[in-house]
Design an enzyme around this catalytic site. Structure first.
Site, short mmCIF file in Angstrom:
data_model
loop_
_atom_site.label_atom_id
_atom_site.label_comp_id
_atom_site.label_asym_id
_atom_site.label_seq_id
_atom_site.Cartn_x
_atom_site.Cartn_y
_atom_site.Cartn_z
N ASP A 1 -0.94 -3.27 7.11
CA ASP A 1 -0.46 -4.20 6.53
C ASP A 1 -0.64 -5.25 6.71
OD1 ASP A 1 1.80 -5.88 6.45
OD2 ASP A 1 2.36 -5.99 8.58
N GLU B 1 2.73 -3.38 3.06
CA GLU B 1 2.66 -2.74 3.85
C GLU B 1 2.73 -1.06 3.16
OE1 GLU B 1 5.39 -2.62 6.58
OE2 GLU B 1 5.72 -4.72 5.90
MG LIG Z 1 2.17 -8.11 5.84
#
Ligand SMILES: [Mg+2]
Length: 402
Positions: A17, A108
């Protein structure tokens, strides 16, 4: 022997992420912004740098409130094309790491690296290499969580932010999870958090200590069961690479009482909103819009329309659905409507699609992005389209197959 094998197996799911994605792209591209509080989006905060987060600024906060908290912040307009290009480059690194990549949103993804030990090393080493490559190829910081389940990998990356790597080993899941605050559990927003804290339940471990029945009576069936499973790290979902669902849809039961055309239209608007939001968070766009109806005599009808260019833009999809609804109006008036559903098919990858022009600060995509940000933070009911104000939310369920 078999038991030994199981004990030595590694956690193999990565959740990768990007950190403060839009704001990090801005800091990368403009050296004057580095090390300074940056807010992306003048109306609603779409993203903010960690320097701005330190002042209390949060995603989805109103711009005015953000500027009061952080008067020294530099506010920049979003540049969606730069973010889309960065996303493509990052996903290229993901796909070079493993063929098993499940994109979750623009910044992500879950990656399954099981079986790559001989070629690429242990999952922790693979995660370290991935972080370095993203940094080298895109100049962006990324955090990776490694764990035996998707849920826990996502929790680990959240705990590891920013620019971190956390590995939760097999056997160490609950020792990692239980000391964390309840808000770390997926699905615990401000409302659920307040309810749990009211009962003195502040950690995941306290949630796990309650029986499922106690949680259900506190939070309702769906949320109670969901949290009970998560607090025990029960999440059997596999990483689904290149998952290509045929369509994304939602439907709403209208009950047996006759609905005004305005009420039906408001329900359809809410469904279009929900479906396009799901499409955007899955990074998908679609062209074929379908309206499904069920009538008081239990007969069904459906109508579809294919639009010129694939999109996940709420207003565009809603316009198509409204057109279909107008066509169906005589039938609805005659037979009475008890259920309405919409779905969008002919789906493609939204990340590879050229974003629509013109791209001014008030474009539809940015409004959609702002609304998505608010909902992600405060829950679906936080923002309601004007037509729905004052109406109770209707019952929604996943779209049934034909
Ligand atoms: Mg993020």
């Amino acid at each position: 022997m078999c038991e030994n094998l199981r004990v030595t197996s590694d956690a193999s799911i990565l959740h990768a992420d990007l950190d403060a994605f839009y704001a990090s792209v801005e800091q990368r591209d403009d050296p004057r912004l580095r090390g300074r509080p940056v807010i992306v989006g003048g109306g609603v905060v779409l993203a903010c740098s960690y320097e701005a987060k330190a002042c209390g600024v949060k995603t989805a906060m109103g711009g005015r409130q953000a500027r009061v908290l952080c008067p020294q912040a530099i506010v920049v307009e979003p540049r969606m094309r730069a973010y889309t290009a960065a996303s493509r480059a990052v996903f290229e690194v993901f796909r070079q790491t493993t063929p098993l990549v499940e994109g979750i949103s623009i910044d992500e993804a879950f990656l399954d690296v099981r079986g790559l030990r001989k070629v690429s090393g242990r999952p922790a080493d693979i995660a370290a290499v991935l972080r370095r490559q993203v940094r080298e190829k895109t100049g962006l910081p990324i955090t990776v969580g490694v764990a035996p389940t998707k849920f826990l990998a996502k929790v680990a990356s959240a705990v590891g932010k920013p620019d971190g790597l956390i590995v939760v080993p097999v056997g160490g899941e609950l020792a990692f999870l239980h000391p964390l605050a309840v808000e770390r559990l997926w699905g615990v927003g401000p409302v659920t958090s307040a309810k749990l804290r009211q009962f003195g339940i502040t950690t995941v471990g306290r949630v796990a200590g309650l029986g499922e029945a106690a949680l259900v009576s506190m939070l309702g069936v769906a949320a109670g069961r969901h949290l009970h499973a998560l607090a025990h790290n029960r999440d059997p979902r596999p990483v689904q690479a290149g998952r290509r669902r045929g369509s994304i849809g939602a439907q709403s039961a209208l009950g047996r009482t006759r609905q005004s055309p305005e009420a039906v239209e408001a329900t359809v608007a809410a469904l279009a909103d929900r479906v396009t939001r799901r499409m955007r968070s899955a990074g998908r766009v679609g062209r074929t819009v379908m309206l499904r109806l069920r009538f008081a005599d239990f007969s069904r009808a459906s109508r579809s329309h294919t639009i010129a260019r694939p999109t996940a833009h709420t207003a565009t999809i809603l316009e198509a659905v409204r057109g279909l609804l107008v066509q169906a109006q005589p039938e609805i008036a005659l037979r009475g409507i008890t259920l309405v559903g919409i779905s969008v098919g002919n789906l493609g990858d939204g990340r590879s699609v050229q974003l629509e022009l013109p791209f001014g600060p008030a474009s539809g995509e940015e409004l959609d992005a702002a609304l998505d940000a608010v909902r992600e933070r405060f829950g679906s009911s936080a923002v309601t389209r004007a037509a729905l104000v004052g109406r109770a939310p209707s019952l929604e369920m996943p779209l049934l197959p034909d």
